[in-house]
Design a protein around this motif. Structure first.
Motif, PDB file in Angstrom:
ATOM      1  N   SER A 136       0.824  -1.205   0.000  1.00 39.41           N
ATOM      2  CA  SER A 136       0.000   0.000   0.000  1.00 39.41           C
ATOM      3  C   SER A 136       0.864   1.264   0.000  1.00 39.41           C
ATOM      4  CB  SER A 136      -0.982  -0.006   1.176  1.00 39.41           C
ATOM      5  OG  SER A 136      -0.292  -0.036   2.394  1.00 39.41           O
ATOM      6  N   LEU A 137       1.966   1.244   0.711  1.00 43.65           N
ATOM      7  CA  LEU A 137       2.876   2.387   0.730  1.00 43.65           C
ATOM      8  C   LEU A 137       3.455   2.644  -0.658  1.00 43.65           C
ATOM      9  CD1 LEU A 137       4.401   4.579   2.277  1.00 43.65           C
ATOM     10  CD2 LEU A 137       6.151   2.861   2.791  1.00 43.65           C
ATOM     11  N   LEU A 138       3.829   1.586  -1.365  1.00 45.76           N
ATOM     12  CA  LEU A 138       4.374   1.744  -2.718  1.00 45.76           C
ATOM     13  C   LEU A 138       3.315   2.266  -3.691  1.00 45.76           C
ATOM     14  CD1 LEU A 138       6.642  -1.423  -2.987  1.00 45.76           C
ATOM     15  CD2 LEU A 138       7.358   0.963  -2.771  1.00 45.76           C
ATOM     16  N   LEU A 139       2.080   1.803  -3.543  1.00 48.08           N
ATOM     17  CA  LEU A 139       1.005   2.306  -4.400  1.00 48.08           C
ATOM     18  C   LEU A 139       0.791   3.799  -4.192  1.00 48.08           C
ATOM     19  CD1 LEU A 139      -1.554  -0.623  -4.027  1.00 48.08           C
ATOM     20  CD2 LEU A 139      -0.360   0.046  -6.128  1.00 48.08           C
ATOM     21  N   VAL A 140       0.726   4.226  -2.935  1.00 49.05           N
ATOM     22  CA  VAL A 140       0.514   5.642  -2.626  1.00 49.05           C
ATOM     23  C   VAL A 140       1.708   6.481  -3.086  1.00 49.05           C
ATOM     24  CG1 VAL A 140       0.249   7.310  -0.749  1.00 49.05           C
ATOM     25  CG2 VAL A 140      -1.083   5.190  -0.732  1.00 49.05           C
ATOM     26  N   ALA A 141       2.912   6.012  -2.814  1.00 43.43           N
ATOM     27  CA  ALA A 141       4.111   6.770  -3.178  1.00 43.43           C
ATOM     28  C   ALA A 141       4.250   6.917  -4.696  1.00 43.43           C
ATOM     29  CB  ALA A 141       5.351   6.098  -2.589  1.00 43.43           C
ATOM     30  N   THR A 142       4.006   5.848  -5.421  1.00 37.06           N
ATOM     31  CA  THR A 142       4.103   5.895  -6.885  1.00 37.06           C
ATOM     32  C   THR A 142       3.045   6.825  -7.470  1.00 37.06           C
ATOM     33  OG1 THR A 142       4.936   3.629  -6.888  1.00 37.06           O
ATOM     34  CG2 THR A 142       4.125   4.485  -8.976  1.00 37.06           C
ATOM     35  N   PHE A 200      -3.773   3.928  -5.055  1.00 35.15           N
ATOM     36  CA  PHE A 200      -2.911   4.468  -6.113  1.00 35.15           C
ATOM     37  C   PHE A 200      -3.506   5.739  -6.727  1.00 35.15           C
ATOM     38  CE2 PHE A 200      -1.753   4.761 -10.632  1.00 35.15           C
ATOM     39  CZ  PHE A 200      -0.389   4.973 -10.497  1.00 35.15           C
ATOM     40  N   LEU A 201      -4.774   5.662  -7.151  1.00 38.65           N
ATOM     41  CA  LEU A 201      -5.380   6.788  -7.866  1.00 38.65           C
ATOM     42  C   LEU A 201      -5.880   7.896  -6.939  1.00 38.65           C
ATOM     43  CD1 LEU A 201      -7.414   4.788 -10.537  1.00 38.65           C
ATOM     44  CD2 LEU A 201      -5.269   6.033 -10.878  1.00 38.65           C
ATOM     45  N   GLY A 202      -6.594   7.527  -5.880  1.00 37.75           N
ATOM     46  CA  GLY A 202      -7.199   8.523  -5.012  1.00 37.75           C
ATOM     47  C   GLY A 202      -6.217   9.141  -4.041  1.00 37.75           C
ATOM     48  N   VAL A 203      -5.620   8.309  -3.200  1.00 35.64           N
ATOM     49  CA  VAL A 203      -4.694   8.820  -2.187  1.00 35.64           C
ATOM     50  C   VAL A 203      -3.400   9.290  -2.836  1.00 35.64           C
ATOM     51  CG1 VAL A 203      -3.405   8.251  -0.088  1.00 35.64           C
ATOM     52  CG2 VAL A 203      -5.699   7.310  -0.428  1.00 35.64           C
ATOM     53  N   LEU A 244      -2.189   9.432  -6.621  1.00 34.72           N
ATOM     54  CA  LEU A 244      -2.195  10.284  -7.811  1.00 34.72           C
ATOM     55  C   LEU A 244      -2.954  11.587  -7.585  1.00 34.72           C
ATOM     56  CD1 LEU A 244      -1.343  10.339 -10.867  1.00 34.72           C
ATOM     57  CD2 LEU A 244      -3.679   9.622 -11.332  1.00 34.72           C
ATOM     58  N   LEU A 245      -4.209  11.498  -7.172  1.00 32.92           N
ATOM     59  CA  LEU A 245      -4.990  12.724  -6.995  1.00 32.92           C
ATOM     60  C   LEU A 245      -4.561  13.494  -5.747  1.00 32.92           C
ATOM     61  CD1 LEU A 245      -8.494  11.502  -8.175  1.00 32.92           C
ATOM     62  CD2 LEU A 245      -6.825  12.902  -9.410  1.00 32.92           C
ATOM     63  N   GLY A 246      -4.098  12.787  -4.723  1.00 31.26           N
ATOM     64  CA  GLY A 246      -3.561  13.465  -3.547  1.00 31.26           C
ATOM     65  C   GLY A 246      -2.316  14.260  -3.885  1.00 31.26           C
ATOM     66  N   GLY A 247      -1.474  13.722  -4.757  1.00 32.53           N
ATOM     67  CA  GLY A 247      -0.269  14.432  -5.184  1.00 32.53           C
ATOM     68  C   GLY A 247      -0.563  15.529  -6.195  1.00 32.53           C
ATOM     69  N   PHE A 248      -1.659  15.377  -6.928  1.00 32.70           N
ATOM     70  CA  PHE A 248      -2.013  16.340  -7.976  1.00 32.70           C
ATOM     71  C   PHE A 248      -2.680  17.582  -7.392  1.00 32.70           C
ATOM     72  CE2 PHE A 248      -4.982  17.763 -11.399  1.00 32.70           C
ATOM     73  CZ  PHE A 248      -4.020  18.168 -12.310  1.00 32.70           C
ATOM     74  N   THR A 249      -3.604  17.384  -6.477  1.00 30.94           N
ATOM     75  CA  THR A 249      -4.278  18.531  -5.870  1.00 30.94           C
ATOM     76  C   THR A 249      -3.384  19.113  -4.787  1.00 30.94           C
ATOM     77  OG1 THR A 249      -5.456  17.124  -4.303  1.00 30.94           O
ATOM     78  CG2 THR A 249      -6.578  17.622  -6.369  1.00 30.94           C
ATOM     79  N   THR A 250      -3.655  20.345  -4.410  1.00 31.03           N
ATOM     80  CA  THR A 250      -2.685  21.007  -3.555  1.00 31.03           C
ATOM     81  C   THR A 250      -3.310  22.046  -2.642  1.00 31.03           C
ATOM     82  OG1 THR A 250      -0.730  22.399  -3.583  1.00 31.03           O
ATOM     83  CG2 THR A 250      -2.071  22.452  -5.554  1.00 31.03           C
ATOM     84  N   PHE A 251      -3.786  21.590  -1.493  1.00 30.67           N
ATOM     85  CA  PHE A 251      -4.378  22.512  -0.535  1.00 30.67           C
ATOM     86  C   PHE A 251      -3.327  23.431   0.077  1.00 30.67           C
ATOM     87  CE2 PHE A 251      -6.281  23.866   3.455  1.00 30.67           C
ATOM     88  CZ  PHE A 251      -7.511  24.319   2.998  1.00 30.67           C
ATOM     89  N   SER A 252      -2.133  22.933   0.280  1.00 28.25           N
ATOM     90  CA  SER A 252      -1.097  23.773   0.882  1.00 28.25           C
ATOM     91  C   SER A 252      -0.730  24.938  -0.035  1.00 28.25           C
ATOM     92  CB  SER A 252       0.138  22.945   1.233  1.00 28.25           C
ATOM     93  OG  SER A 252       0.644  22.304   0.080  1.00 28.25           O
ATOM     94  N   ALA A 253      -0.621  24.707  -1.327  1.00 29.06           N
ATOM     95  CA  ALA A 253      -0.326  25.803  -2.262  1.00 29.06           C
ATOM     96  C   ALA A 253      -1.489  26.787  -2.304  1.00 29.06           C
ATOM     97  CB  ALA A 253      -0.034  25.256  -3.650  1.00 29.06           C
ATOM     98  N   PHE A 254      -2.706  26.281  -2.307  1.00 28.23           N
ATOM     99  CA  PHE A 254      -3.897  27.129  -2.264  1.00 28.23           C
ATOM    100  C   PHE A 254      -3.857  28.028  -1.024  1.00 28.23           C
ATOM    101  CE2 PHE A 254      -7.954  27.146   0.111  1.00 28.23           C
ATOM    102  CZ  PHE A 254      -8.659  28.083  -0.627  1.00 28.23           C
TER     103      PHE A 254
END
Length: 126
Positions: free
Chosen positions: A3-9, A68-71, A73-83
């Protein structure tokens, strides 16, 4: 460990996609507004809604895809901290109207996009 590798990738791919979107928006639209962050958050919300709807209706073994996709890919793509930073910088520059429009617009448009993604997924997969 899997699961860690899926989230990290996924997170690495999402962060790279966000960077490319930010660079493109700066070239195309200039630095006057945080277009890249807003676009990433709205698009990411739309895709998150679609993903949630798709996983709810059509996918067996959706845990790995969700990670992989939600946590990731999309977690890395969206950016609340930058907002948050961009909003704070507008406030520090005394651009109160811009900060208000950006904050309210981002939240409202992201929620609308998420519901649109859910709606589309429900129509497509229900």
């Amino acid at each position: 460990m899997k699961s860690l590798l899926l989230v990290a990738t996924g997170g690495a791919a999402g962060a790279a996609a966000r960077h490319l979107l930010s660079q493109a928006s700066m070239r195309w639209l200039g630095p006057a507004w945080p277009y890249g962050t807003m676009a990433a958050n709205i698009l990411g919300s739309l895709l998150m809604g679609a993903l949630a709807g798709w996983l709810a209706y059509k996918v067996d073994g959706g845990r790995d895809l969700r990670l992989f996709l939600g946590v990731g890919l999309l977690g890395g793509f969206t950016t609340f901290s930058a907002f948050s930073l961009e909003t704070a910088l507008m406030i520090e520059r005394k651009q109160f109207a811009n900060a208000g429009f950006y904050a309210a617009g981002s939240v409202i448009l992201c929620l609308m996009a998420l519901f649109a993604g859910l709606y589309l997924a429900r129509k497509a997969f229900a």
